[in-house]
Motif scaffolding. Structure first.
Motif, PDB file in Angstrom:
ATOM      1  N   ILE A  49       9.338  -1.536  10.617  1.00 24.53           N
ATOM      2  CA  ILE A  49      10.366  -0.654  10.698  1.00 24.53           C
ATOM      3  C   ILE A  49       9.522   0.732  11.346  1.00 24.53           C
ATOM      4  O   ILE A  49       8.778   1.240  10.487  1.00 24.53           O
ATOM      5  N   LEU A  50       9.891   1.213  12.652  1.00 20.89           N
ATOM      6  CA  LEU A  50       9.000   2.131  12.994  1.00 20.89           C
ATOM      7  C   LEU A  50       9.386   3.750  12.885  1.00 20.89           C
ATOM      8  O   LEU A  50      10.774   3.941  12.296  1.00 20.89           O
ATOM      9  N   PRO A  51       8.643   4.638  13.076  1.00 23.37           N
ATOM     10  CA  PRO A  51       8.812   6.078  12.631  1.00 23.37           C
ATOM     11  C   PRO A  51      10.124   6.431  13.084  1.00 23.37           C
ATOM     12  O   PRO A  51      10.915   6.313  14.366  1.00 23.37           O
ATOM     13  N   GLY A  52      10.773   7.155  12.156  1.00 18.05           N
ATOM     14  CA  GLY A  52      12.009   7.846  12.344  1.00 18.05           C
ATOM     15  C   GLY A  52      13.326   7.308  12.039  1.00 18.05           C
ATOM     16  O   GLY A  52      14.523   7.837  12.198  1.00 18.05           O
ATOM     17  N   ALA A  53      13.120   5.853  11.823  1.00 17.19           N
ATOM     18  CA  ALA A  53      14.571   4.977  11.441  1.00 17.19           C
ATOM     19  C   ALA A  53      15.199   5.518  10.340  1.00 17.19           C
ATOM     20  O   ALA A  53      14.518   5.891   9.414  1.00 17.19           O
ATOM     21  N   VAL A  54      16.364   5.364  10.202  1.00 11.27           N
ATOM     22  CA  VAL A  54      17.263   5.612   9.000  1.00 11.27           C
ATOM     23  C   VAL A  54      18.150   4.536   8.797  1.00 11.27           C
ATOM     24  O   VAL A  54      19.002   4.148   9.351  1.00 11.27           O
ATOM     25  N   ILE A  55      17.742   3.859   7.581  1.00 15.73           N
ATOM     26  CA  ILE A  55      18.480   2.461   6.855  1.00 15.73           C
ATOM     27  C   ILE A  55      19.337   2.937   5.890  1.00 15.73           C
ATOM     28  O   ILE A  55      18.787   3.549   5.037  1.00 15.73           O
ATOM     29  N   ALA A  56      20.531   2.455   5.907  1.00 13.99           N
ATOM     30  CA  ALA A  56      21.561   2.395   4.850  1.00 13.99           C
ATOM     31  C   ALA A  56      22.208   4.049   4.623  1.00 13.99           C
ATOM     32  O   ALA A  56      22.566   4.569   3.694  1.00 13.99           O
ATOM     33  N   VAL A 112       3.538  -2.090   3.438  1.00 11.63           N
ATOM     34  CA  VAL A 112       2.835  -1.168   3.901  1.00 11.63           C
ATOM     35  C   VAL A 112       3.746   0.315   3.984  1.00 11.63           C
ATOM     36  O   VAL A 112       4.735  -0.058   4.725  1.00 11.63           O
ATOM     37  N   ILE A 113       3.222   1.388   3.550  1.00 12.11           N
ATOM     38  CA  ILE A 113       4.246   2.542   3.494  1.00 12.11           C
ATOM     39  C   ILE A 113       3.484   3.745   4.107  1.00 12.11           C
ATOM     40  O   ILE A 113       2.408   3.992   3.344  1.00 12.11           O
ATOM     41  N   GLU A 114       3.754   4.044   5.142  1.00  9.08           N
ATOM     42  CA  GLU A 114       3.047   5.104   5.948  1.00  9.08           C
ATOM     43  C   GLU A 114       3.418   6.474   5.490  1.00  9.08           C
ATOM     44  O   GLU A 114       4.486   6.617   4.578  1.00  9.08           O
ATOM     45  N   PRO A 115       2.626   7.504   5.568  1.00  5.86           N
ATOM     46  CA  PRO A 115       3.330   8.986   5.103  1.00  5.86           C
ATOM     47  C   PRO A 115       4.497   9.198   5.680  1.00  5.86           C
ATOM     48  O   PRO A 115       5.009   8.975   6.686  1.00  5.86           O
ATOM     49  N   PHE A 116       5.003  10.243   4.479  1.00 11.59           N
ATOM     50  CA  PHE A 116       6.144  10.855   4.781  1.00 11.59           C
ATOM     51  C   PHE A 116       7.518   9.980   5.050  1.00 11.59           C
ATOM     52  O   PHE A 116       8.710  10.111   5.337  1.00 11.59           O
ATOM     53  N   VAL A 117       7.440   9.004   4.523  1.00 14.66           N
ATOM     54  CA  VAL A 117       8.654   7.964   4.207  1.00 14.66           C
ATOM     55  C   VAL A 117       9.252   8.362   2.690  1.00 14.66           C
ATOM     56  O   VAL A 117       8.713   8.890   1.896  1.00 14.66           O
ATOM     57  N   MET A 133       0.734  -1.067   0.139  1.00 18.75           N
ATOM     58  CA  MET A 133      -0.018   0.047   0.136  1.00 18.75           C
ATOM     59  C   MET A 133       0.872   1.423  -0.036  1.00 18.75           C
ATOM     60  O   MET A 133       1.592   1.537   0.720  1.00 18.75           O
ATOM     61  N   LYS A 134       0.915   1.895  -1.092  1.00 27.67           N
ATOM     62  CA  LYS A 134       1.643   3.411  -1.172  1.00 27.67           C
ATOM     63  C   LYS A 134       1.031   4.386  -0.743  1.00 27.67           C
ATOM     64  O   LYS A 134      -0.164   4.512  -1.417  1.00 27.67           O
ATOM     65  N   GLN A 135       1.509   5.027   0.225  1.00 29.53           N
ATOM     66  CA  GLN A 135       0.981   6.193   0.684  1.00 29.53           C
ATOM     67  C   GLN A 135       1.284   7.452  -0.190  1.00 29.53           C
ATOM     68  O   GLN A 135       2.599   7.603  -0.783  1.00 29.53           O
ATOM     69  N   PRO A 136       0.245   8.205  -0.601  1.00 33.01           N
ATOM     70  CA  PRO A 136       0.542   9.308  -1.444  1.00 33.01           C
ATOM     71  C   PRO A 136       1.445  10.331  -0.903  1.00 33.01           C
ATOM     72  O   PRO A 136       2.090  11.118  -1.882  1.00 33.01           O
ATOM     73  N   LEU A 137       1.444  10.461   0.137  1.00 31.58           N
ATOM     74  CA  LEU A 137       2.416  11.444   1.073  1.00 31.58           C
ATOM     75  C   LEU A 137       3.943  10.843   1.202  1.00 31.58           C
ATOM     76  O   LEU A 137       4.828  11.583   1.789  1.00 31.58           O
ATOM     77  N   ALA A 138       4.195   9.586   0.630  1.00 30.73           N
ATOM     78  CA  ALA A 138       5.624   9.309   0.591  1.00 30.73           C
ATOM     79  C   ALA A 138       6.249   9.340  -0.638  1.00 30.73           C
ATOM     80  O   ALA A 138       5.573   9.654  -1.749  1.00 30.73           O
ATOM     81  N   TYR A 139       7.607   9.304  -0.397  1.00 33.27           N
ATOM     82  CA  TYR A 139       8.336   9.646  -1.742  1.00 33.27           C
ATOM     83  C   TYR A 139       9.184   8.298  -1.898  1.00 33.27           C
ATOM     84  O   TYR A 139       9.984   7.605  -0.983  1.00 33.27           O
ATOM     85  N   ILE A 140       8.828   7.587  -2.973  1.00 32.02           N
ATOM     86  CA  ILE A 140       9.408   6.323  -3.565  1.00 32.02           C
ATOM     87  C   ILE A 140      10.129   6.541  -4.948  1.00 32.02           C
ATOM     88  O   ILE A 140       9.597   6.694  -5.834  1.00 32.02           O
ATOM     89  N   GLY A 183       7.363   2.329   8.884  1.00 31.70           N
ATOM     90  CA  GLY A 183       6.308   3.515   9.368  1.00 31.70           C
ATOM     91  C   GLY A 183       6.680   5.196   8.951  1.00 31.70           C
ATOM     92  O   GLY A 183       7.570   5.230   8.109  1.00 31.70           O
ATOM     93  N   SER A 184       5.972   5.700   9.582  1.00 34.53           N
ATOM     94  CA  SER A 184       6.029   7.182   9.215  1.00 34.53           C
ATOM     95  C   SER A 184       7.472   7.813   9.296  1.00 34.53           C
ATOM     96  O   SER A 184       8.062   7.530  10.416  1.00 34.53           O
ATOM     97  N   ASN A 185       7.983   8.596   8.536  1.00 36.78           N
ATOM     98  CA  ASN A 185       9.228   9.438   8.594  1.00 36.78           C
ATOM     99  C   ASN A 185      10.337   8.566   8.648  1.00 36.78           C
ATOM    100  O   ASN A 185      11.236   8.744   9.239  1.00 36.78           O
ATOM    101  N   VAL A 186      10.167   7.142   8.112  1.00 35.88           N
ATOM    102  CA  VAL A 186      11.565   6.496   7.848  1.00 35.88           C
ATOM    103  C   VAL A 186      12.040   6.920   6.716  1.00 35.88           C
ATOM    104  O   VAL A 186      11.410   7.166   5.498  1.00 35.88           O
ATOM    105  N   THR A 187      13.450   6.761   6.659  1.00 31.84           N
ATOM    106  CA  THR A 187      14.203   7.128   5.456  1.00 31.84           C
ATOM    107  C   THR A 187      14.994   5.926   5.325  1.00 31.84           C
ATOM    108  O   THR A 187      15.655   5.334   6.042  1.00 31.84           O
ATOM    109  N   ILE A 188      14.844   5.331   3.893  1.00 36.29           N
ATOM    110  CA  ILE A 188      15.598   4.104   3.420  1.00 36.29           C
ATOM    111  C   ILE A 188      16.389   4.586   2.298  1.00 36.29           C
ATOM    112  O   ILE A 188      15.972   4.957   1.246  1.00 36.29           O
ATOM    113  N   LEU A 189      17.884   4.597   2.343  1.00 36.50           N
ATOM    114  CA  LEU A 189      18.822   5.196   1.381  1.00 36.50           C
ATOM    115  C   LEU A 189      19.148   4.027   0.692  1.00 36.50           C
ATOM    116  O   LEU A 189      18.919   2.854   0.811  1.00 36.50           O
TER     117      LEU A 189
END
Length: 262
Positions: A56-63, A19-24, A1-8, A39-45
């Motif tokens: 993966i819960l809010p605020g995590a930064v992976i890679a 499942v991708i929450e907002p502001f990812v 499920m892609k959230q429209p407020l996420a950047y992919i 979760g929201s506000n996760v950054t996966i580089l």
């Protein structure tokens, strides 16, 4: 499920039921397996490889980029296994040319504010409690538990089924099946409760205790202790694993508790 407020990034490879929450934010060269929740506000580089059914819960930064001045922008990875939970604000940095990847295994729990630095290898079923800080090129074997606010020195090796007390400065290698704590870090007995939970028999636990009596309680150095262990104790998988761990230690193994050091 892609959230429209996420950047992919359009080149990211994401299973259809993630499942991708907002502001990812998910960068290019990322792969995420089925059943995972971001979760929201996760950054996966760039360079992340995340398995199935992770959380993966809010605020995590992976890679994130390695915090290593020798890093020169080379391609490298973070690989996370299946069924692993990464709590709020965890940071996991990708590898360098030293090993090329940072690895976290299956069924792990990394609690809030944990940091795993470049080129680390974290095994399966490992628990890192809140705010554990893991420096570069550390190896943590299966079923280890590291108490909150502990700091692990670079290149340290922590063995299987180890329990480390909260707030410990881990500057030496910690051999399998033991509890460790205090300052400086010292042997604090065999992790018998953890071993029973993982179906070790009473006989196996007694054999491990006998091994560590030679290592830590008879006033022997490591060479003398290993000679006595090999000569006097019955061969077993646990015995051989402990001996091999000690012989291969690069940073030196923790010592027995000496109250004069406290």
């Amino acid at each position: 499920m892609k959230q429209p407020l996420a950047y992919i990034h359009p080149e990211a490879k994401i299973a259809p039921n993630v499942v991708i929450e907002p502001f990812v934010t998910i960068d290019k060269n990322v792969e995420i397996g089925e059943g995972t929740r971001i979760g929201s506000n996760v950054t996966i580089l760039e360079g992340a490889r995340i398995g199935k059914n992770c959380n993966i819960l809010p605020g995590a930064v992976i890679a994130g980029t390695p915090q290593d001045l020798k890093f020169e922008g080379e391609d490298s990875l973070v690989i996370i296994g299946d069924n692993t939970t990464i709590r709020e604000f965890v940071t996991i940095n990708r590898g360098t040319k030293s090993k090329g990847k940072t690895v976290v295994g299956n069924n792990c729990l990394l609690m809030a504010y944990v940091h795993v630095a470049h080129d680390c290898v974290v095994g399966n079923n490992v628990i890192l409690v809140n705010s554990v800080q893991v420096a570069g090129e550390v190896k943590i074997d299966d079923w280890a538990i590291v108490g909150g606010l502990s700091a692990i020195h670079q290149f340290v090796h922590i063995g299987k089924h180890v329990m480390i007390a909260g707030g410990t400065l881990v500057s030496k290698d910690v051999p399998p099946y033991v509890k460790a704590g205090r300052e400086p870090i010292s042997y604090a007995g065999v992790n018998s409760i953890g071993l029973r939970r993982r179906n070790f028999s009473n006989e196996q636990i007694r054999d491990i205790q006998d091994i560590y009596r030679f290592m830590f309680q008879k006033g022997l150095n490591n060479t003398q202790a290993i000679e006595r262990i090999e000569a006097e104790l019955t061969a077993s998988d646990e015995r051989d694993e402990i001996i091999l761990f000690i012989k291969n230690s690069q940073r030196g193994v923790i010592k027995g508790y000496n109250p004069d050091n406290s």
